[in-house]
Design a protein around this motif. Sequence first.
Motif, PDB file in Angstrom:
ATOM      1  N   UNK A  87     -28.691  24.542  28.459  1.00 54.74           N
ATOM      2  CA  UNK A  87     -28.363  24.240  27.064  1.00 54.74           C
ATOM      3  C   UNK A  87     -27.726  25.442  26.380  1.00 54.74           C
ATOM      4  N   UNK A  88     -28.244  26.640  26.661  1.00 51.14           N
ATOM      5  CA  UNK A  88     -27.658  27.846  26.082  1.00 51.14           C
ATOM      6  C   UNK A  88     -26.216  28.024  26.544  1.00 51.14           C
ATOM      7  N   UNK A  89     -25.969  27.824  27.832  1.00 51.93           N
ATOM      8  CA  UNK A  89     -24.615  27.976  28.358  1.00 51.93           C
ATOM      9  C   UNK A  89     -23.686  26.909  27.799  1.00 51.93           C
ATOM     10  N   UNK A  90     -24.222  25.702  27.566  1.00 53.04           N
ATOM     11  CA  UNK A  90     -23.397  24.649  26.964  1.00 53.04           C
ATOM     12  C   UNK A  90     -22.966  25.045  25.563  1.00 53.04           C
ATOM     13  N   UNK A  91     -23.878  25.642  24.791  1.00 53.86           N
ATOM     14  CA  UNK A  91     -23.522  26.079  23.453  1.00 53.86           C
ATOM     15  C   UNK A  91     -22.456  27.161  23.463  1.00 53.86           C
ATOM     16  N   UNK A  92     -22.565  28.126  24.382  1.00 53.39           N
ATOM     17  CA  UNK A  92     -21.559  29.185  24.469  1.00 53.39           C
ATOM     18  C   UNK A  92     -20.225  28.638  24.957  1.00 53.39           C
ATOM     19  N   UNK A  93     -20.286  27.634  25.846  1.00 54.71           N
ATOM     20  CA  UNK A  93     -19.055  27.008  26.325  1.00 54.71           C
ATOM     21  C   UNK A  93     -18.334  26.297  25.177  1.00 54.71           C
ATOM     22  N   UNK A  94     -19.093  25.576  24.362  1.00 59.04           N
ATOM     23  CA  UNK A  94     -18.484  24.881  23.231  1.00 59.04           C
ATOM     24  C   UNK A  94     -17.848  25.868  22.259  1.00 59.04           C
ATOM     25  N   UNK A  95     -18.523  26.992  22.020  1.00 58.63           N
ATOM     26  CA  UNK A  95     -17.979  27.986  21.097  1.00 58.63           C
ATOM     27  C   UNK A  95     -16.688  28.611  21.624  1.00 58.63           C
ATOM     28  N   UNK A  96     -16.563  28.688  22.954  1.00 59.31           N
ATOM     29  CA  UNK A  96     -15.319  29.217  23.512  1.00 59.31           C
ATOM     30  C   UNK A  96     -14.130  28.356  23.100  1.00 59.31           C
ATOM     31  N   UNK A  97     -14.344  27.051  22.992  1.00 64.36           N
ATOM     32  CA  UNK A  97     -13.255  26.152  22.593  1.00 64.36           C
ATOM     33  C   UNK A  97     -13.049  26.168  21.073  1.00 64.36           C
ATOM     34  N   UNK A  98     -14.141  26.122  20.322  1.00 62.96           N
ATOM     35  CA  UNK A  98     -13.985  26.106  18.866  1.00 62.96           C
ATOM     36  C   UNK A  98     -13.398  27.417  18.357  1.00 62.96           C
ATOM     37  N   UNK A  99     -13.765  28.539  19.002  1.00 63.45           N
ATOM     38  CA  UNK A  99     -13.181  29.825  18.610  1.00 63.45           C
ATOM     39  C   UNK A  99     -11.682  29.863  18.866  1.00 63.45           C
ATOM     40  N   UNK A 100     -11.231  29.062  19.823  1.00 57.00           N
ATOM     41  CA  UNK A 100      -9.807  28.983  20.128  1.00 57.00           C
ATOM     42  C   UNK A 100      -9.115  27.893  19.330  1.00 57.00           C
ATOM     43  N   UNK A 101      -9.826  27.287  18.377  1.00 58.48           N
ATOM     44  CA  UNK A 101      -9.241  26.250  17.549  1.00 58.48           C
ATOM     45  C   UNK A 101      -9.136  24.901  18.219  1.00 58.48           C
ATOM     46  N   UNK A 102      -9.937  24.672  19.243  1.00 59.40           N
ATOM     47  CA  UNK A 102      -9.902  23.405  19.974  1.00 59.40           C
ATOM     48  C   UNK A 102     -11.223  22.662  19.795  1.00 59.40           C
ATOM     49  N   UNK A 103     -11.197  21.366  20.064  1.00 65.81           N
ATOM     50  CA  UNK A 103     -12.355  20.515  19.834  1.00 65.81           C
ATOM     51  C   UNK A 103     -13.168  20.364  21.109  1.00 65.81           C
TER      52      UNK A 103
END
Length: 446
Positions: A54-70
């Motif tokens: 779950x922690x890695x999923x959250x960091x993975x999602x942030x990698x996309x949102x930080x890049x302006x992606x959904x």
Amino acid sequence: MIDDPVRLLWAAATVVVWLAFTGWTVWRFRAKPAPAAQPGATLIAVASQTGFGDELAGMTARAFTDAGQTAQIKSFAEIEPADLTTAARVLFIASTTGEGDAPDSASGFVREVMTEGVDLSGVRYGLLSLGDRTYAEFCGFGRALDGWLKSAGATALFDTVEVDNGDAAAVRHWQGELSRLTGSVAAPDWAPPAYGDWRLVERRLLNPGSPGEGAWHLAFEPVDGALQWVAGDIAEVGVPSPDGGLAHREYSVASLPSDGRAEFLIRLMKRPDGTPGLASGWLTRTLNVGDIAPMRIRANRAFHGPDAATPMILIGNGTGMAGLRSHLKARAAQSSTAGAWLMFGERTAAHDRFHDDELQGWLADGILTRLDRTFSRDAGDGRYVQAVIETEAEAIRDWVARGAAIYVCGSLEGMTGGVNAALETVLGVEPLRDLVENGRYRRDVY
């Protein structure tokens, strides 16, 4: 045979009421439908057993949102085949538990989605597979998932990244693949959540004279005073290793923040040559009261408890008492009168009745409704905890019919399989599977 019309009417009414109650119980525990995957977004599908995924999923999602992606995170338990085919890409984060098994949260996905005939042509995916090389079937579920995806026509975006026991280099590899997908080449390395300083304030042997190795009650207080977790969560302890890097070990937390400290039940493990294990030896022998240990407490949502109105059947053995004790403490704090039944197995009644005074107090207060213990080394007993399930089959079926949730904590080898087999015999294979998929059968095993 019932030949009295009035009695027949009452019997029919009883069946209708029972069916209605059972349907209401299943509805009450079934998770609310998750929103459908967003077309064009990156879907992050996670199956975690201890919370690390779950922690890695959250960091993975942030990698996309930080890049302006959904990006959207969904548990395997929430995923339908259409979610896979409508997403721009699917990133799977899949833990393996035990010898190649899927986490409990992925049970329905394996049964209903990972079937023959599913067409995933056009689906592009990446896979982060979490495992532990001390098990023969390292990353067994991740490898099975990868094989199914390929056989269904999906295309891998890159080679599967396999992570051995949280290996930082493998996680950085995953992060590098994400940077390539998002185009964020300057993204900094993920830093694992920092350990805090925790002071050992108590260490007490709970089973002097036991034929088994010593089981110790340890208590730590945070140096900075921060206390935040819930029953079912896990502590990750940094243990000094011979090569100078910290090794990490995970332990069920046996207390609540209201206790003012994190408590544990840790058994001294010994290697085949008789030398103490790295972590258990350090914690039970080397570390002195007053010394500092690096530690953090991690959310383990897969073992969080139900609401206070839900009866609980708690089953475990050995140091699994730790994870069950935290749930009983939570029941006491909630003044729950829903009922709690503890079934617990250890070696001897004379030496291994862990936290017995506390358990007797909860029995007297009504927090603990039933307490059944087995002692495998006692001549008058000789049973393991699964024997209680077989003996009390009718009572277990009654508790489950009243909406009880079943929580299991303890050793993976021996106990977990025996308990599961006994529950399948008592409740049936399909009803037990339904309890898993509805979140009413949860396990924290090691």
